[in-house]
Write an enzyme that holds these catalytic residues in place. Structure first.
Site, PDB file in Angstrom:
ATOM      1  N   THR A   1       0.427  -1.451   0.314  1.00  0.00           N
ATOM      2  CA  THR A   1      -0.729  -0.301   0.177  1.00  0.00           C
ATOM      3  C   THR A   1       0.902   1.306   0.114  1.00  0.00           C
ATOM      4  O   THR A   1       0.495   1.999  -0.572  1.00  0.00           O
ATOM      5  CB  THR A   1      -0.844   0.056   1.024  1.00  0.00           C
ATOM      6  OG1 THR A   1      -2.021  -1.331   0.747  1.00  0.00           O
ATOM      7  CG2 THR A   1      -1.820   1.364   1.695  1.00  0.00           C
TER       8      THR A   1
ATOM      9  N   CYS B   1      -9.745  -6.402   1.989  1.00  0.00           N
ATOM     10  CA  CYS B   1     -10.411  -5.990   2.009  1.00  0.00           C
ATOM     11  C   CYS B   1     -11.736  -5.644   1.543  1.00  0.00           C
ATOM     12  O   CYS B   1     -12.334  -4.982   2.747  1.00  0.00           O
ATOM     13  CB  CYS B   1      -9.762  -5.186   1.112  1.00  0.00           C
ATOM     14  SG  CYS B   1      -7.551  -4.614   1.337  1.00  0.00           S
TER      15      CYS B   1
HETATM   16  N1  PLP Z   1      -1.814  -4.637  -4.607  1.00  0.00           N
HETATM   17  C1  PLP Z   1      -1.856  -5.509  -4.569  1.00  0.00           C
HETATM   18  C2  PLP Z   1      -2.253  -6.256  -5.869  1.00  0.00           C
HETATM   19  C3  PLP Z   1      -1.950  -6.410  -3.199  1.00  0.00           C
HETATM   20  O1  PLP Z   1      -2.889  -7.658  -3.844  1.00  0.00           O
HETATM   21  C4  PLP Z   1      -2.381  -6.447  -2.192  1.00  0.00           C
HETATM   22  C5  PLP Z   1      -2.763  -6.586  -1.114  1.00  0.00           C
HETATM   23  O2  PLP Z   1      -3.969  -7.274  -0.914  1.00  0.00           O
HETATM   24  C6  PLP Z   1      -1.567  -4.887  -1.950  1.00  0.00           C
HETATM   25  C7  PLP Z   1      -1.489  -4.089  -3.524  1.00  0.00           C
HETATM   26  C8  PLP Z   1      -1.670  -3.703  -0.975  1.00  0.00           C
HETATM   27  O3  PLP Z   1      -0.486  -4.382  -0.170  1.00  0.00           O
HETATM   28  P1  PLP Z   1       0.274  -4.850   1.494  1.00  0.00           P
HETATM   29  O4  PLP Z   1      -1.137  -5.843   2.136  1.00  0.00           O
HETATM   30  O5  PLP Z   1       1.075  -5.381   1.403  1.00  0.00           O
HETATM   31  O6  PLP Z   1      -0.573  -3.465   1.703  1.00  0.00           O
END
Ligand code: PLP
Length: 389
Positions: free
Chosen positions: A71, A327
């Site tokens: 993120t 999410c």
């Molecule tokens: N981008 C994608 C494609 C993801 O699947 C996720 C996690 O679900 C994220 C970003 C976010 O990553 P993080 O959980 O390390 O913040």
């Protein structure tokens, strides 16, 4: 029996990763910015991890900036480029992303739109692929950055990133890819992809949560979004989380060493799982591009079955699956990914994701195949009874 088929949400920490993290947590407590020996030892841990991550994505270690995960890496890429251009006189205030991005990109785009940036979301076809022609049509002289994910978290579809990045570069536009779901699942080579920025996250490949990186091609104009000290060559302030970063590095090394063998094993397991589900459970269909997917993921629609009910019924049998992105689980919002692919509303609500990982076995697939047909039949019978009443 407890079976975990939700590795795109997160993965268990691999034992060698946990061992290294524990040792670093207790032994290497120095601040990596300190000049003394304690600090230098912590810095050496960071250097090793940086090299391991760079090796995994075929990059130079100096181009890897550690973040608190995927993120933050996505936010850094989008907000950092936007801010760097904001202060210049380029007049570029347009951002493009695909309509099936993770919320980390989509909601960052929305935030920038509220600050005056114009944004375009690219459509995808029925299999979840962005057509290069759609990007070509959306690019303008005002475009600053294009962000298209390498592999999608819900359906696993792999985008034609090299082709899309070349189109962006032909118009002088930077290209970011969220590779959180492709790194460690397929070979990811920053140079072959031809991108400028790439996000990754440790907990998707048997590393810890809260650790990730943004790869920034040398020379790319980007502003820091976390300001403070001079950490990470002035690109990301804050005392580094040395144990978590050590875990990221160890997970990267582990993944790199078994990438090809894991991919072959997982795609064989996934393909068998998919084939057998389609054969044993009537009125089922696979969502996404069958021949352009990461090896561990399948997304399947079960006609006449609420995905949430199926998820709960399988959980009662000890089987963990997902309705899509972590999410959006827990809400009844239909998946924005399946919607963008043009699937009917009821099909978007009938779909579950199964995502395999290093620990899964044939026996676990057998267990799922034994339980699933009966669970689906029971839920369908309940729906039919409810409809008759
Ligand atoms: N981008 C994608 C494609 C993801 O699947 C996720 C996690 O679900 C994220 C970003 C976010 O990553 P993080 O959980 O390390 O913040």
């Amino acid at each position: 029996m407890r079976v975990y088929f939700d590795h795109n949400a997160t993965t268990p920490v691999a034992p060698p990763v946990a061992e290294l993290m524990t040792r670093v947590l207790t032994d290497e407590f120095g601040n990596a910015s300190s000049i003394h020996r304690f600090g230098q030892r912590a810095k050496a841990v960071l250097d090793d991890a940086r090299t391991a991550v760079a090796d995994l994505i075929k990059a130079d270690p100096s181009e890897v900036v550690f973040t608190s995960g995927g993120t933050e890496a996505d936010n850094f890429a989008l907000r950092g480029v936007a801010e760097a251009l904001d202060s210049g006189a380029t007049g570029r205030r347009h951002l493009i992303a695909s309509s099936i991005e993770h919320e980390a990109v989509l909601n960052t785009l929305k935030a920038l739109a509220r600050r005056g940036w114009t944004t375009t979301l690219l459509p995808v076809d029925a299999t979840g692929i962005v057509a290069p022609a759609a990007l070509e049509a959306a690019l303008t002289d005002k475009t600053a950055l294009v962000s298209v994910m390498h592999a999608n978290n819900e359906i696993g579809t792999i985008q034609p990133i090299a082709e899309l990045a070349a189109l962006a570069h032909a118009r002088g536009v930077l290209f970011h890819t969220d590779a959180v779901q492709s790194v460690a699942k397929i070979a990811v080579d920053t140079r072959a992809l031809g991108v400028d920025l790439l996000s990754l996250s440790a907990h998707k490949f048997n590393g810890p949560k809260g650790a990730g990186a943004l790869w920034i091609k040398r020379g790319t104009r980007i502003a820091a979004i976390l300001t403070g000290g001079k950490h990470e060559r002035n690109r990301r302030a804050g005392t580094e989380n040395v144990p978590a970063i050590a875990g990221l590095g160890a997970a990267a090394t582990l993944a790199g060493g078994k990438l090809a063998s894991d991919a072959a094993r997982l795609s064989a397991l996934r393909d068998r799982l998919e084939r057998e589900i389609l054969a044993r459970v009537p009125q089922t269909a696979v969502n996404g591009a069958p021949d352009r997917r990461v090896p561990n993921t399948t997304n399947i629609s079960f006609e006449g079955v609420e995905a949430e009910s199926l998820l709960i019924a399988l959980d009662l049998e000890g089987i963990a699956v997902s309705t899509g992105s972590a999410c959006s689980s827990g809400t009844l919002e239909p998946s924005h990914v399946l919607r963008a692919m043009g699937l009917s509303t009821h099909r978007t609500q009938n779909s579950i994701r199964l995502s395999l990982g290093a620990g899964n076995t044939d026996a676990e697939i057998d267990y799922l195949l034994e339980k699933l047909p009966r669970v689906v039949e029971k839920l369908r019978a309940l729906t039919r009874t409810a409809q008759v009443r």
